[in-house]
Motif scaffolding. Structure first.
Motif, PDB file in Angstrom:
ATOM      1  N   ILE A  65      -8.742   5.943 -26.165  1.00 25.78           N
ATOM      2  CA  ILE A  65      -7.369   6.316 -26.520  1.00 25.78           C
ATOM      3  C   ILE A  65      -6.472   6.271 -25.283  1.00 25.78           C
ATOM      4  CG2 ILE A  65      -5.903   8.188 -27.379  1.00 25.78           C
ATOM      5  CD1 ILE A  65      -8.382   9.014 -29.104  1.00 25.78           C
ATOM      6  N   VAL A  66      -6.935   6.875 -24.181  1.00 23.15           N
ATOM      7  CA  VAL A  66      -6.138   6.943 -22.962  1.00 23.15           C
ATOM      8  C   VAL A  66      -6.661   5.897 -21.972  1.00 23.15           C
ATOM      9  CG1 VAL A  66      -5.403   8.395 -21.036  1.00 23.15           C
ATOM     10  CG2 VAL A  66      -5.690   9.386 -23.312  1.00 23.15           C
ATOM     11  N   GLY A  67      -5.831   4.885 -21.708  1.00 27.27           N
ATOM     12  CA  GLY A  67      -6.234   3.844 -20.776  1.00 27.27           C
ATOM     13  C   GLY A  67      -6.267   4.350 -19.343  1.00 27.27           C
ATOM     14  N   GLN A  68      -7.319   4.022 -18.616  1.00 27.68           N
ATOM     15  CA  GLN A  68      -7.438   4.360 -17.196  1.00 27.68           C
ATOM     16  C   GLN A  68      -8.071   3.171 -16.486  1.00 27.68           C
ATOM     17  OE1 GLN A  68      -9.807   7.977 -17.454  1.00 27.68           O
ATOM     18  NE2 GLN A  68      -7.987   9.254 -17.351  1.00 27.68           N
ATOM     19  N   GLY A  69      -7.871   3.135 -15.170  1.00 22.93           N
ATOM     20  CA  GLY A  69      -8.360   2.005 -14.391  1.00 22.93           C
ATOM     21  C   GLY A  69      -9.850   1.764 -14.559  1.00 22.93           C
ATOM     22  N   ALA A  70     -10.614   2.829 -14.799  1.00 26.75           N
ATOM     23  CA  ALA A  70     -12.061   2.683 -14.911  1.00 26.75           C
ATOM     24  C   ALA A  70     -12.475   1.814 -16.097  1.00 26.75           C
ATOM     25  CB  ALA A  70     -12.707   4.069 -15.037  1.00 26.75           C
ATOM     26  N   TYR A  71     -11.551   1.602 -17.051  1.00 29.54           N
ATOM     27  CA  TYR A  71     -11.891   0.804 -18.231  1.00 29.54           C
ATOM     28  C   TYR A  71     -11.526  -0.675 -18.071  1.00 29.54           C
ATOM     29  CZ  TYR A  71     -12.308   5.348 -20.556  1.00 29.54           C
ATOM     30  OH  TYR A  71     -12.675   6.619 -20.902  1.00 29.54           O
ATOM     31  N   ASN A  72     -10.930  -1.038 -16.936  1.00 34.78           N
ATOM     32  CA  ASN A  72     -10.401  -2.396 -16.812  1.00 34.78           C
ATOM     33  C   ASN A  72     -11.453  -3.474 -17.017  1.00 34.78           C
ATOM     34  OD1 ASN A  72      -7.783  -1.619 -16.453  1.00 34.78           O
ATOM     35  ND2 ASN A  72      -7.840  -1.684 -14.217  1.00 34.78           N
ATOM     36  N   SER A  73     -12.615  -3.319 -16.387  1.00 36.26           N
ATOM     37  CA  SER A  73     -13.617  -4.387 -16.516  1.00 36.26           C
ATOM     38  C   SER A  73     -14.194  -4.421 -17.926  1.00 36.26           C
ATOM     39  CB  SER A  73     -14.728  -4.200 -15.477  1.00 36.26           C
ATOM     40  OG  SER A  73     -15.421  -2.981 -15.695  1.00 36.26           O
ATOM     41  N   ALA A  74     -14.262  -3.261 -18.598  1.00 32.34           N
ATOM     42  CA  ALA A  74     -14.823  -3.230 -19.953  1.00 32.34           C
ATOM     43  C   ALA A  74     -13.882  -3.895 -20.954  1.00 32.34           C
ATOM     44  CB  ALA A  74     -15.092  -1.783 -20.374  1.00 32.34           C
ATOM     45  N   TYR A  75     -12.570  -3.774 -20.712  1.00 36.44           N
ATOM     46  CA  TYR A  75     -11.592  -4.297 -21.669  1.00 36.44           C
ATOM     47  C   TYR A  75     -10.888  -5.565 -21.174  1.00 36.44           C
ATOM     48  CZ  TYR A  75     -11.893  -0.379 -24.909  1.00 36.44           C
ATOM     49  OH  TYR A  75     -12.335   0.515 -25.837  1.00 36.44           O
ATOM     50  N   GLY A  76     -11.161  -5.994 -19.957  1.00 35.12           N
ATOM     51  CA  GLY A  76     -10.383  -7.090 -19.400  1.00 35.12           C
ATOM     52  C   GLY A  76      -8.921  -6.714 -19.306  1.00 35.12           C
ATOM     53  N   ALA A  77      -8.664  -5.411 -19.032  1.00 32.10           N
ATOM     54  CA  ALA A  77      -7.307  -4.866 -19.055  1.00 32.10           C
ATOM     55  C   ALA A  77      -6.817  -4.616 -17.632  1.00 32.10           C
ATOM     56  CB  ALA A  77      -7.287  -3.560 -19.848  1.00 32.10           C
ATOM     57  N   THR A  78      -5.550  -4.203 -17.536  1.00 32.79           N
ATOM     58  CA  THR A  78      -4.960  -3.904 -16.219  1.00 32.79           C
ATOM     59  C   THR A  78      -4.362  -2.511 -16.233  1.00 32.79           C
ATOM     60  OG1 THR A  78      -2.952  -5.018 -16.941  1.00 32.79           O
ATOM     61  CG2 THR A  78      -4.493  -6.308 -15.598  1.00 32.79           C
ATOM     62  N   PHE A  79      -5.125  -1.535 -16.743  1.00 34.83           N
ATOM     63  CA  PHE A  79      -4.668  -0.138 -16.669  1.00 34.83           C
ATOM     64  C   PHE A  79      -4.546   0.253 -15.204  1.00 34.83           C
ATOM     65  CE2 PHE A  79      -7.364  -0.009 -20.656  1.00 34.83           C
ATOM     66  CZ  PHE A  79      -6.293  -0.016 -21.534  1.00 34.83           C
ATOM     67  N   GLN A  80      -3.555   1.166 -14.938  1.00 38.90           N
ATOM     68  CA  GLN A  80      -3.309   1.540 -13.555  1.00 38.90           C
ATOM     69  C   GLN A  80      -4.206   2.699 -13.125  1.00 38.90           C
ATOM     70  OE1 GLN A  80       0.754   2.347 -14.267  1.00 38.90           O
ATOM     71  NE2 GLN A  80       1.369   0.204 -14.111  1.00 38.90           N
ATOM     72  N   ASN A  81      -4.544   2.719 -11.846  1.00 38.21           N
ATOM     73  CA  ASN A  81      -5.290   3.840 -11.277  1.00 38.21           C
ATOM     74  C   ASN A  81      -4.369   4.957 -10.810  1.00 38.21           C
ATOM     75  OD1 ASN A  81      -8.109   3.212 -11.440  1.00 38.21           O
ATOM     76  ND2 ASN A  81      -7.732   1.569  -9.978  1.00 38.21           N
ATOM     77  N   ASN A  82      -3.125   4.599 -10.478  1.00 40.09           N
ATOM     78  CA  ASN A  82      -2.152   5.580  -9.991  1.00 40.09           C
ATOM     79  C   ASN A  82      -0.820   5.316 -10.664  1.00 40.09           C
ATOM     80  OD1 ASN A  82      -3.712   6.924  -7.702  1.00 40.09           O
ATOM     81  ND2 ASN A  82      -3.892   4.760  -7.138  1.00 40.09           N
TER      82      ASN A  82
END
Ligand code: CU
Length: 486
Positions: A423-440
């Protein structure tokens, strides 16, 4: 009552125990507690190909190389002579003799208002009415029938005039025990091949945390237990060899005088890393390599969590689980120790609950005598692992890491395809989703304690926001005066 559980979860290690009102702690301690494994198609894809699983990719070790580690701590009733010295109130006729489970059944408060120091050296539990600030409870302190008004505290130890008005307990909590037990066995030993294994680890202790690392064992002479360099390791007086982790001798010596000193293993004796792939919540977004790491504490007094544990290795609180791979290929012919140094209580360590070889004799404060090599009590040496000699078969960590990545990154999306959408995107999920969620930054999916609103990106990439009261991120439920709880 009959309960029904759907088990509609992704692959993970499950844990259940009896929750009967008022005696849960006793039933868990007695062993009315178990685990079971839920698997799914995504996990099967990672396992070796086999009958019934022809599409298995062999990225994870198979069933023959998968070992559950169900870790608890217990205390055992000693023989009659030792029991007479240590607990004259234990009734062997009602509660069991030598080898039965012992449990803390006398409420021993850490405070003593009858002593000018305010402290009971033998105490184990902070008693609310004698704590600061004091908590008012319905049934407070009562007259102590052992109090002697003629006793002179300048000459001898005197019973205080009051004592806690608590009933006779069947078992006080928190309870920290002196003997680790793995899969029902104290100080077990296992022989493994020099290859990768998968461990399904569960902390099933009532209260004790475990900070688990693997270290190389040493023999009675302090020599590393490696068949190539030390083919006949010297046994301890118990007749068993390679039971110990080498602790820094200067730290062990200093801790005899100052029990706030926390001895740590000698640098260079580290064993293999953990490769963590899952928790009680199923597979992680990506594998995490966790090296051996002794416990450290946050010593900066200006931060909110001062005094809490800072660094650690594989840290498990009661009921927490870890799904890990360990590659033993570089440790052929060596003996390793599954080592724990988590403080008990957590994070405020009481040295009387930290049992290790060569520790101080704490009998004058109600603790245990010094632990001898090869003997218990010892909460640091949990299990011995003997890795057979031979040519190791290295584990393919790269293949594992790739498998967890999103399809767009060349993986099979272990997390994305096996777990419910985040539900809440975070940087730790980027490789799992091929996403660009921010860490900061404003959409990093993190809430600070002073924040009154929260905006985040979700896996649909759209930006959502909501506001919340400050109390929702506050750990002190009484602070806003309205009783709002987080
Ligand atoms: Cu429970």
């Amino acid at each position: 009552m009959t309960f029904f559980y759907t088990n509609q979860q992704s692959a993970r290690l499950m844990f259940y125990h009896d929750h009967a009102w008022g005696i849960t702690r006793l039933n868990v301690y007695a062993g009315e507690v178990a685990s079971y494994i839920i698997t799914d198609d995504m996990e099967k894809k990672l396992l070796p190909a086999a009958v019934g699983n022809p599409a298995g990719l062999g990225i994870l070790p198979g069933a023959a190389e998968t070992i559950p580690l169900f870790i608890q701590d217990k205390t055992y009733v000693p023989n009659a002579a030792q029991l007479a010295l240590q607990d004259q109130t234990w009734d062997t006729a009602r509660w069991g003799g030598e080898g039965s489970f012992w449990l803390p059944h006398v409420y021993s408060p850490a405070q003593n208002p009858g002593d000018s120091s305010g402290v009971n050296q033998y105490g184990r539990w902070a008693y609310g009415p004698w704590f600061w600030p004091p908590t008012s409870i319905e049934h407070g302190p009562i007259a102590n029938s052992y109090f002697d008004p003629n006793c002179n505290p300048d000459e001898t130890w005197c019973e205080p005039p009051l004592m806690p008005g608590v009933p006779y307990l069947s078992m006080g909590m928190e309870s920290f025990h002196d003997t680790p037990v793995v899969n029902g066995t104290v100080y077990p030993t296992i022989e493994l091949d020099p290859k990768a294994y998968r461990f399904r680890v569960l902390n099933a202790a009532n209260d004790r945390f475990f900070n688990l690392s693997l270290y190389k064992a040493v023999d009675a002479n302090g020599a590393l237990c490696n068949i190539a360099t030390n083919p006949t390791p010297a046994a301890e007086s118990t007749g068993v060899a390679c039971t110990e982790v080498a602790l820094n001798p200067t730290e062990v010596a200093a801790a005899l005088e100052d029990t706030t000193i926390f001895p740590t293993p000698v640098a260079g004796t580290e064993g293999p890393n953990w490769i963590q792939i899952g928790t009680e919540g199923g597979f992680l977004p990506a594998p995490v390599v966790i090296p051996p790491q002794p416990t450290t504490w946050v010593n900066d007094p200006t931060v909110f969590n001062a005094g809490n544990v800072d660094q650690h290795s594989l840290l498990l609180a009661p009921a927490e689980r870890a799904d890990v791979v360990v590659d033993f290929s570089q440790f052929a012919g060596q003996t390793l120790i599954l080592y724990n140094d988590a403080p008990a209580a957590f994070p405020a360590r009481d040295p009387r609950y930290d049992y290790y070889t060569g520790n101080a004799d704490l009998t004058d404060t109600g603790g245990a005598p010094s632990t001898l090599p090869g003997y218990g009590p010892n909460t640091r040496t949990v299990m011995q692992i003997k890795v057979k000699p031979g040519t190791g078969t290295p584990y393919n960590l790269t293949a594992l890491e790739t498998a967890f990545k999103a399809e767009s990154l060349g993986g099979i999306g272990v997390f994305r395809n096996g777990q419910n959408p985040i539900i809440v995107g975070q940087g730790a999920y980027n490789s799992a989703y091929g996403a660009t969620f921010q860490n900061n930054g404003p959409n990093a999916g993190l809430v600070q304690i002073f924040d009154t609103s929260f905006s985040f990106k979700t896996c649909g990439r759209s930006c959502r926001a909501f506001t919340h009261l400050p109390a929702a991120a506050e750990d002190d439920p009484g602070r806003d005066g309205r009783g709002l709880r987080s």
